[in-house]
Design a protein around this motif. Structure first.
Motif, short mmCIF file in Angstrom:
data_model
loop_
_atom_site.label_atom_id
_atom_site.label_comp_id
_atom_site.label_asym_id
_atom_site.label_seq_id
_atom_site.Cartn_x
_atom_site.Cartn_y
_atom_site.Cartn_z
N GLU A 55 2.38 -1.64 0.85
CA GLU A 55 2.94 -0.33 1.19
C GLU A 55 3.57 -0.35 2.60
N LEU A 56 2.89 -1.02 3.53
CA LEU A 56 3.44 -1.13 4.88
C LEU A 56 4.73 -1.95 4.87
N LEU A 57 4.77 -2.97 4.03
CA LEU A 57 6.01 -3.76 3.92
C LEU A 57 7.15 -2.90 3.39
N VAL A 58 6.85 -2.05 2.42
CA VAL A 58 7.87 -1.13 1.91
C VAL A 58 8.35 -0.19 3.01
N MET A 59 7.42 0.33 3.81
CA MET A 59 7.80 1.21 4.92
C MET A 59 8.67 0.48 5.94
N ALA A 60 8.33 -0.79 6.19
CA ALA A 60 9.11 -1.57 7.17
C ALA A 60 10.52 -1.82 6.69
N ARG A 61 10.72 -1.84 5.38
CA ARG A 61 12.05 -2.11 4.84
C ARG A 61 12.92 -0.87 4.72
N MET A 62 12.36 0.27 5.01
CA MET A 62 13.13 1.52 4.88
C MET A 62 14.21 1.59 5.94
N ARG A 63 15.40 2.03 5.55
CA ARG A 63 16.53 2.21 6.44
C ARG A 63 17.09 3.60 6.24
N GLY A 64 16.88 4.45 7.24
CA GLY A 64 17.37 5.82 7.11
C GLY A 64 16.70 6.58 5.99
N GLY A 65 15.41 6.31 5.77
CA GLY A 65 14.68 7.01 4.71
C GLY A 65 14.89 6.43 3.34
N ARG A 66 15.60 5.31 3.25
CA ARG A 66 15.85 4.70 1.95
C ARG A 66 15.38 3.25 1.97
N ILE A 67 14.99 2.76 0.82
CA ILE A 67 14.52 1.39 0.69
C ILE A 67 15.65 0.55 0.11
N PRO A 68 16.08 -0.50 0.80
CA PRO A 68 17.15 -1.33 0.25
C PRO A 68 16.67 -2.12 -0.96
N VAL A 69 17.52 -2.23 -1.93
CA VAL A 69 17.19 -2.95 -3.17
C VAL A 69 18.06 -4.20 -3.24
N ARG B 29 -2.93 -3.92 -1.15
CA ARG B 29 -2.10 -2.77 -1.49
C ARG B 29 -1.51 -2.11 -0.23
N LEU B 30 -2.36 -2.00 0.81
CA LEU B 30 -1.88 -1.43 2.07
C LEU B 30 -0.77 -2.30 2.69
N ALA B 31 -0.96 -3.62 2.63
CA ALA B 31 0.07 -4.52 3.17
C ALA B 31 1.39 -4.35 2.44
N GLN C 164 -14.12 -8.07 -2.69
CA GLN C 164 -12.89 -8.19 -3.46
C GLN C 164 -12.15 -6.87 -3.53
N GLU C 165 -12.87 -5.78 -3.70
CA GLU C 165 -12.24 -4.46 -3.72
C GLU C 165 -11.55 -4.16 -2.38
N ASP C 166 -12.24 -4.54 -1.29
CA ASP C 166 -11.61 -4.33 0.02
C ASP C 166 -10.36 -5.17 0.19
N VAL C 167 -10.42 -6.40 -0.30
CA VAL C 167 -9.24 -7.27 -0.22
C VAL C 167 -8.08 -6.69 -1.03
N VAL C 168 -8.40 -6.20 -2.23
CA VAL C 168 -7.36 -5.57 -3.05
C VAL C 168 -6.76 -4.38 -2.34
N HIS D 173 -4.40 2.33 11.78
CA HIS D 173 -5.39 3.25 11.24
C HIS D 173 -5.78 2.91 9.81
N GLU D 174 -4.80 2.57 9.00
CA GLU D 174 -5.08 2.30 7.59
C GLU D 174 -5.83 0.98 7.42
N LEU D 175 -5.57 0.01 8.26
CA LEU D 175 -6.21 -1.30 8.10
C LEU D 175 -7.60 -1.35 8.72
N ARG D 176 -7.87 -0.44 9.65
CA ARG D 176 -9.16 -0.51 10.36
C ARG D 176 -10.35 -0.34 9.41
N THR D 177 -10.29 0.66 8.54
CA THR D 177 -11.43 0.96 7.66
C THR D 177 -11.72 -0.16 6.66
N PRO D 178 -10.76 -0.64 5.85
CA PRO D 178 -11.10 -1.73 4.90
C PRO D 178 -11.50 -3.02 5.59
#
Length: 345
Positions: free
Chosen positions: A290-304, A286-288, A278-282, A244-249
């Motif tokens: 954010e999605l990468l951060v979501m993919a790295r979440m484990r039990g609601g936490r982001i590993p560091v 940013r969406l990519a 360029q704005e759409d690419v930016v 959904h987030e990637l469809r519009t840009p």
């Protein structure tokens, strides 16, 4: 390929019972053998006591004959020897040869039980030798054949050899049935677990009402299935959100590119289209992220994952990523950073 758990349990149970039965059978055989021999010894002791008493009170023969009622010609016999080992009196079965040698008579100091083979064709005999202090010195020897004892031991051994394998067979069958009954709930849970698929993520294993280890295993597996279902649903939501987030840009970016390529355009129009793209690419970048951060979440936490890096390298790397936008923005970025290291993700 390893045998089934049911077969392994049956074999272990059968081998254990076979060892127990072997131990019990050996103990029973030896105990009965000792008891039978003790019974023979008790009979010899009783006969010897009578003959010793008669010998002490008589000066000469007919002791054995006078007490012949105590001597069974088929099973028991007696001799009275002098100090040199010669026969003074004897029952008819052993009247020819002394039962003890002269050396054995000379070394005798106390009552003595012994087992001896008088005739290789006959059964062994059990002897009780009792010295009777004189004068004169007399040696009372009473004996009995061990044929009945040997026969009883052989019969007992035959019974044990017959019953033992039958008992082991019964034990193996019982172990097979018990192992099957004990593992039946496990097999049911295995079939239910195999039936749980992505199309039926809510299906769960049946929990036995026994409250034992199998019930706790079923609850643990159901808890694991709950976590797997939650992970699957989270993955589906992630895919849905990403789509959904990637469809519009992406649609906007494609529209800008198609518009720029549809006809010849002025440089100012092309520049405007490129800036919009360029704005759409930016935004997509940013969406990519954010999605990468979501993919790295484990039990609601982001590993560091902390690593050591110098400030100069870190800032220079960041500046290089925006060099293409530097001139368009009408600015110049310069890096003034130390070589100190910091721990960053």
């Amino acid at each position: 390929m390893r045998p089934s758990l049911r077969l392994q349990l049956t074999l272990a149970f059968t081998i254990a019972m076979a060892l127990v039965l072997l131990g019990l059978g050996t103990y029973a055989y030896l105990r009965v053998k000792d008891d039978l021999l003790a019974s023979v010894d008790a009979g010899l002791r009783s006969r010897a006591q009578v003959l010793v008493h008669a010998t002490s009170g008589s000066a000469a023969g007919d002791v054995v004959a006078a007490n012949g009622r105590l001597i069974d010609a088929d099973e028991a016999f007696a001799q009275i020897l002098d100090g040199s080992g010669e026969i003074v009196e004897a029952s008819s079965a052993v009247s020819d040869t002394p039962l003890l040698s002269a050396g054995e008579v000379g070394a005798l100091t106390e009552p003595w039980f012994l087992t001896r083979v008088l005739d290789p064709q006959d059964d062994p005999v059990r002897l009780l030798v009792v010295p009777v202090t004189g004068p004169p010195l007399r040696i009372v020897v009473v004996g009995a054949t061990l044929g009945d004892v040997i026969e009883a031991n052989q019969q007992l051994l035959l019974v044990l050899a017959t019953i033992g394998p039958l008992a082991i067979l019964i034990t193996a069958v019982a172990g097979w049935l018990l192992a099957g009954a004990a593992l039946r709930p496990v097999e049911q849970m295995r079939r239910e677990a195999a039936a749980v698929t992505a199309s039926e993520p809510t299906r769960r294993l049946p929990v036995p009402r026994t409250g034992d280890e199998l019930a706790r295993l079923a609850m643990t597996l159901n808890t694991m299935l709950d976590r797997l279902q939650e992970s699957l649903e989270r993955e589906r939501r992630f895919v849905d959100d990403a789509s959904h987030e990637l469809r519009t840009p992406l649609a906007t970016l494609r529209g800008e590119i198609d518009l720029a390529l549809s006809r010849r355009r002025e440089a100012s129009d092309l520049e405007a289209s490129l800036r919009s793209a360029q704005e759409d690419v930016v935004r997509l970048q940013r969406l990519a992220e954010e999605l990468l951060v979501m993919a790295r979440m484990r039990g609601g936490r982001i590993p560091v994952h902390r690593v050591a890096i110098s400030l100069q390298e870190l800032t220079s790397r960041s500046v290089r990523s925006v060099r293409s936008r530097e001139a368009a923005a009408g600015v110049r970025i310069e890096v003034d950073a130390s070589e100190d290291t910091v721990d960053v993700d």
